[in-house]
Design a protein around this motif. Sequence first.
Motif, PDB file in Angstrom:
ATOM      1  N   ILE A 277       0.874  -1.022   0.144  1.00  0.00           N
ATOM      2  CA  ILE A 277      -0.031  -0.158  -0.045  1.00  0.00           C
ATOM      3  C   ILE A 277       1.145   0.993   0.043  1.00  0.00           C
ATOM      4  CG2 ILE A 277      -2.549  -1.085   1.109  1.00  0.00           C
ATOM      5  CD1 ILE A 277      -1.527   0.070   3.645  1.00  0.00           C
ATOM      6  N   GLY A 278       1.901   1.476  -0.607  1.00  0.00           N
ATOM      7  CA  GLY A 278       2.880   2.364  -0.535  1.00  0.00           C
ATOM      8  C   GLY A 278       2.799   2.522  -2.050  1.00  0.00           C
ATOM      9  N   SER A 279       3.843   4.178  -2.336  1.00  0.00           N
ATOM     10  CA  SER A 279       3.849   5.153  -3.445  1.00  0.00           C
ATOM     11  C   SER A 279       4.455   4.959  -3.732  1.00  0.00           C
ATOM     12  CB  SER A 279       2.727   6.435  -2.879  1.00  0.00           C
ATOM     13  OG  SER A 279       3.561   6.800  -2.128  1.00  0.00           O
ATOM     14  N   PRO A 280       5.327   5.208  -4.997  1.00  0.00           N
ATOM     15  CA  PRO A 280       6.372   5.737  -5.362  1.00  0.00           C
ATOM     16  C   PRO A 280       6.330   6.960  -4.426  1.00  0.00           C
ATOM     17  CG  PRO A 280       4.454   6.019  -7.639  1.00  0.00           C
ATOM     18  CD  PRO A 280       3.630   5.542  -6.334  1.00  0.00           C
ATOM     19  N   LEU A 281       8.373   7.432  -4.748  1.00  0.00           N
ATOM     20  CA  LEU A 281       9.242   8.063  -4.352  1.00  0.00           C
ATOM     21  C   LEU A 281       8.425   9.660  -5.435  1.00  0.00           C
ATOM     22  CD1 LEU A 281      12.845   7.385  -3.355  1.00  0.00           C
ATOM     23  CD2 LEU A 281      10.583   7.807  -2.059  1.00  0.00           C
ATOM     24  N   ARG A 282       8.714  10.347  -5.037  1.00  0.00           N
ATOM     25  CA  ARG A 282       8.241  11.574  -5.431  1.00  0.00           C
ATOM     26  C   ARG A 282       9.789  12.392  -5.487  1.00  0.00           C
ATOM     27  NH1 ARG A 282       3.080  12.587  -6.533  1.00  0.00           N
ATOM     28  NH2 ARG A 282       3.639  14.711  -8.152  1.00  0.00           N
ATOM     29  N   SER A 283      10.451  13.252  -6.820  1.00  0.00           N
ATOM     30  CA  SER A 283      11.212  13.792  -6.894  1.00  0.00           C
ATOM     31  C   SER A 283      12.026  14.722  -5.814  1.00  0.00           C
ATOM     32  CB  SER A 283      11.297  14.670  -7.874  1.00  0.00           C
ATOM     33  OG  SER A 283      10.320  16.008  -7.740  1.00  0.00           O
ATOM     34  N   TRP A 284      11.318  15.349  -4.468  1.00  0.00           N
ATOM     35  CA  TRP A 284      11.797  15.243  -3.892  1.00  0.00           C
ATOM     36  C   TRP A 284      11.047  14.444  -2.186  1.00  0.00           C
ATOM     37  CZ3 TRP A 284       7.724  16.903  -0.646  1.00  0.00           C
ATOM     38  CH2 TRP A 284       6.130  16.402  -1.827  1.00  0.00           C
ATOM     39  N   THR A 285      10.676  13.651  -2.493  1.00  0.00           N
ATOM     40  CA  THR A 285      10.566  12.599  -1.281  1.00  0.00           C
ATOM     41  C   THR A 285      12.159  12.089  -0.571  1.00  0.00           C
ATOM     42  OG1 THR A 285       9.452  11.209  -1.958  1.00  0.00           O
ATOM     43  CG2 THR A 285       8.262  12.563  -1.346  1.00  0.00           C
ATOM     44  N   SER A 286      12.420  11.317  -0.012  1.00  0.00           N
ATOM     45  CA  SER A 286      12.955  11.032   0.040  1.00  0.00           C
ATOM     46  C   SER A 286      12.535   9.419   0.909  1.00  0.00           C
ATOM     47  CB  SER A 286      14.432  11.372   1.407  1.00  0.00           C
ATOM     48  OG  SER A 286      13.797  12.347   2.415  1.00  0.00           O
ATOM     49  N   ASP A 287      13.987   8.518   0.859  1.00  0.00           N
ATOM     50  CA  ASP A 287      13.088   6.661   1.453  1.00  0.00           C
ATOM     51  C   ASP A 287      12.463   7.022   3.535  1.00  0.00           C
ATOM     52  OD1 ASP A 287      13.089   4.401  -0.507  1.00  0.00           O
ATOM     53  OD2 ASP A 287      15.105   4.767   0.048  1.00  0.00           O
ATOM     54  N   ARG A 288      13.937   7.774   3.838  1.00  0.00           N
ATOM     55  CA  ARG A 288      12.862   7.451   5.458  1.00  0.00           C
ATOM     56  C   ARG A 288      10.995   8.880   5.268  1.00  0.00           C
ATOM     57  NH1 ARG A 288      14.728   5.448  10.154  1.00  0.00           N
ATOM     58  NH2 ARG A 288      13.097   5.149  10.992  1.00  0.00           N
ATOM     59  N   TRP A 289      11.692   9.435   5.505  1.00  0.00           N
ATOM     60  CA  TRP A 289      10.676  10.443   4.924  1.00  0.00           C
ATOM     61  C   TRP A 289       9.067   9.967   4.200  1.00  0.00           C
ATOM     62  CZ3 TRP A 289       9.770  13.483   9.482  1.00  0.00           C
ATOM     63  CH2 TRP A 289      10.646  13.055  10.634  1.00  0.00           C
ATOM     64  N   HIS A 290       9.496   9.725   3.573  1.00  0.00           N
ATOM     65  CA  HIS A 290       8.768   9.759   1.937  1.00  0.00           C
ATOM     66  C   HIS A 290       6.617   9.558   2.798  1.00  0.00           C
ATOM     67  CE1 HIS A 290       6.812   8.693  -1.727  1.00  0.00           C
ATOM     68  NE2 HIS A 290       5.690   7.960  -1.348  1.00  0.00           N
ATOM     69  N   VAL A 291       6.824   8.238   3.805  1.00  0.00           N
ATOM     70  CA  VAL A 291       5.229   8.000   3.639  1.00  0.00           C
ATOM     71  C   VAL A 291       4.803   9.452   4.196  1.00  0.00           C
ATOM     72  CG1 VAL A 291       3.840   7.432   5.177  1.00  0.00           C
ATOM     73  CG2 VAL A 291       5.143   6.003   3.917  1.00  0.00           C
ATOM     74  N   ALA A 292       5.824   9.880   5.029  1.00  0.00           N
ATOM     75  CA  ALA A 292       4.771  11.797   5.710  1.00  0.00           C
ATOM     76  C   ALA A 292       4.971  12.729   4.525  1.00  0.00           C
ATOM     77  CB  ALA A 292       5.467  11.604   6.882  1.00  0.00           C
ATOM     78  N   GLN A 293       5.992  12.875   3.847  1.00  0.00           N
ATOM     79  CA  GLN A 293       6.382  13.577   2.384  1.00  0.00           C
ATOM     80  C   GLN A 293       5.093  13.716   0.972  1.00  0.00           C
ATOM     81  OE1 GLN A 293      10.420  12.252   1.363  1.00  0.00           O
ATOM     82  NE2 GLN A 293      10.450  14.776   2.394  1.00  0.00           N
ATOM     83  N   GLU A 294       4.455  12.260   0.876  1.00  0.00           N
ATOM     84  CA  GLU A 294       4.090  12.263   0.530  1.00  0.00           C
ATOM     85  C   GLU A 294       2.386  12.775   0.666  1.00  0.00           C
ATOM     86  OE1 GLU A 294       1.377   9.619  -2.808  1.00  0.00           O
ATOM     87  OE2 GLU A 294       1.605   9.196  -0.297  1.00  0.00           O
ATOM     88  N   GLY A 295       2.570  12.611   2.291  1.00  0.00           N
ATOM     89  CA  GLY A 295       1.225  12.544   3.002  1.00  0.00           C
ATOM     90  C   GLY A 295       0.306  14.046   2.475  1.00  0.00           C
ATOM     91  N   ALA A 296       1.589  14.761   3.101  1.00  0.00           N
ATOM     92  CA  ALA A 296       1.726  16.496   2.692  1.00  0.00           C
ATOM     93  C   ALA A 296       1.441  16.760   1.444  1.00  0.00           C
ATOM     94  CB  ALA A 296       2.960  17.161   3.362  1.00  0.00           C
ATOM     95  N   PHE A 297       1.517  16.160   0.063  1.00  0.00           N
ATOM     96  CA  PHE A 297       1.046  16.023  -0.955  1.00  0.00           C
ATOM     97  C   PHE A 297      -0.341  16.122  -1.559  1.00  0.00           C
ATOM     98  CE2 PHE A 297       0.266  14.242  -4.772  1.00  0.00           C
ATOM     99  CZ  PHE A 297       1.300  15.591  -6.143  1.00  0.00           C
ATOM    100  N   VAL A 298      -0.841  14.566  -0.924  1.00  0.00           N
ATOM    101  CA  VAL A 298      -2.144  14.892  -1.007  1.00  0.00           C
ATOM    102  C   VAL A 298      -2.712  15.284   0.149  1.00  0.00           C
ATOM    103  CG1 VAL A 298      -3.609  12.270  -0.701  1.00  0.00           C
ATOM    104  CG2 VAL A 298      -1.168  11.878  -1.212  1.00  0.00           C
ATOM    105  N   ALA A 299      -2.763  15.324   0.955  1.00  0.00           N
ATOM    106  CA  ALA A 299      -2.892  16.852   1.710  1.00  0.00           C
ATOM    107  C   ALA A 299      -3.743  18.084   0.653  1.00  0.00           C
ATOM    108  CB  ALA A 299      -2.851  16.956   3.205  1.00  0.00           C
ATOM    109  N   CYS A 300      -2.798  18.489   0.199  1.00  0.00           N
ATOM    110  CA  CYS A 300      -2.230  19.484  -0.610  1.00  0.00           C
ATOM    111  C   CYS A 300      -3.509  19.635  -1.732  1.00  0.00           C
ATOM    112  CB  CYS A 300      -1.049  20.370  -0.614  1.00  0.00           C
ATOM    113  SG  CYS A 300      -0.512  20.926   0.290  1.00  0.00           S
ATOM    114  N   ARG A 301      -3.483  18.436  -2.385  1.00  0.00           N
ATOM    115  CA  ARG A 301      -4.096  17.802  -3.674  1.00  0.00           C
ATOM    116  C   ARG A 301      -5.760  18.278  -3.466  1.00  0.00           C
ATOM    117  NH1 ARG A 301      -2.481  13.236  -6.705  1.00  0.00           N
ATOM    118  NH2 ARG A 301      -2.109  14.440  -8.453  1.00  0.00           N
ATOM    119  N   HIS A 302      -5.917  17.670  -2.061  1.00  0.00           N
ATOM    120  CA  HIS A 302      -7.505  17.346  -1.739  1.00  0.00           C
ATOM    121  C   HIS A 302      -8.031  19.402  -1.171  1.00  0.00           C
ATOM    122  CE1 HIS A 302     -11.322  16.690   0.356  1.00  0.00           C
ATOM    123  NE2 HIS A 302     -10.749  16.899   1.661  1.00  0.00           N
ATOM    124  N   PHE A 303      -7.121  19.580  -0.703  1.00  0.00           N
ATOM    125  CA  PHE A 303      -7.496  21.035  -0.242  1.00  0.00           C
ATOM    126  C   PHE A 303      -7.230  22.713  -2.136  1.00  0.00           C
ATOM    127  CE2 PHE A 303      -4.674  20.538   4.221  1.00  0.00           C
ATOM    128  CZ  PHE A 303      -5.483  20.025   4.508  1.00  0.00           C
TER     129      PHE A 303
END
Length: 346
Positions: A277-303
């Motif tokens: 249930i993961g998602s691919p890295l974005r150009s600016w996300t890093s392995d360790r933080w990806h889940v949290a970073q991508e959550g910010a992206f999905v939240a921004c897209r929702h807003f």
Amino acid sequence: MASGAIRIGVIGCGFYAQNHLHSWKDLASEGVMLAAVCDVDAGKAEAAGRAFDVPFYTEAAALLAVERLDAVDIVTRHDTHRALCELAIAKGVATIVQKPFALSWEDCVAIVEAADKAGVWLAVHENFRFQTPMRHVRRVIDSGAIGTPSWARIMFRTGFDVYRTQPYFYDEERLAIADVGIHVLDLARFFLGEVGRISCETQRRNPKVRAEDTATMLLRHRSGAVSVVECTYEARRDPDPFPETLVEIEGDNGSIIVLPGSRMRVTSNGTTTEEDIGSPLRSWTSDRWHVAQEGAFVACRHFLDCLQRGVPAETSGSDNLRTYALVDAAYRAAEEHRAIVPTLWE
Ligand code: 89Y
């Protein structure tokens, strides 16, 4: 709302704000334009302005006076949120504000009331529920595969050195529940609905930290479901799942188990399946933080989507009061050694 691209200004250019800045930039093709940035620290403002090629300011009032903005995204520490939200709301600018919503319950309510009175769209950037793995969990619940959820355990347990990137954690008056428990409590609402009462035990396991670094909470949901909500910065685990949230949910027909490494095991009517249930890295996300970073992206897209459609966000100001009420209730429960009914349901 403007008919062209939505012009957004980001206030706060620190550690976590980088994720918001990248998110807005990535969403340019979906109708948002990062118009300007602001930080009281001139160095941070300038660095972000140069990196994202936009004007930069050190005063929010100047940003709002000079730039023609449709929305602001406030990514500062929570002691500044009320004043900054009120400034944006007074200008009639749609407002997104990072969690925790504000310093106190009274401040949160004042912001919601100010936005309601002015007819201004307001959302709290509560992002764990927008993380891709958590959306998958919700999808399975909604599919009916496990029946009606009646029990859950939701865990954020890590020993990752969060103090390195967020050194102010050492001196906070409220730490684990206010910083990350708030996300996990919001997930409990997201998965099992509103909460009728909560009890809580806190611990300070790291003597260098002023406040609680561990909390174990027990929630009775209004549906009758029960959940155990846990957060700690003092777990010594291998693998250490940071920043993943692990989830176990049981229903009358099955269960959902989220394992470290974004794996989800679903048992439905006696049959078990496992999926990534993961998602691919974005150009600016890093392995360790990806889940949290991508959550910010999905939240921004929702807003952005909600702003474009003129509808409230899932985590609107008034929705987030319910999560904030749970945080306050958890602290009271720990202090008073008893279960507390969150303010909104008293
Ligand atoms: O500040 C926290 C958050 O919101 O997500 C993870 C974190 O950075 C450390 O707990």
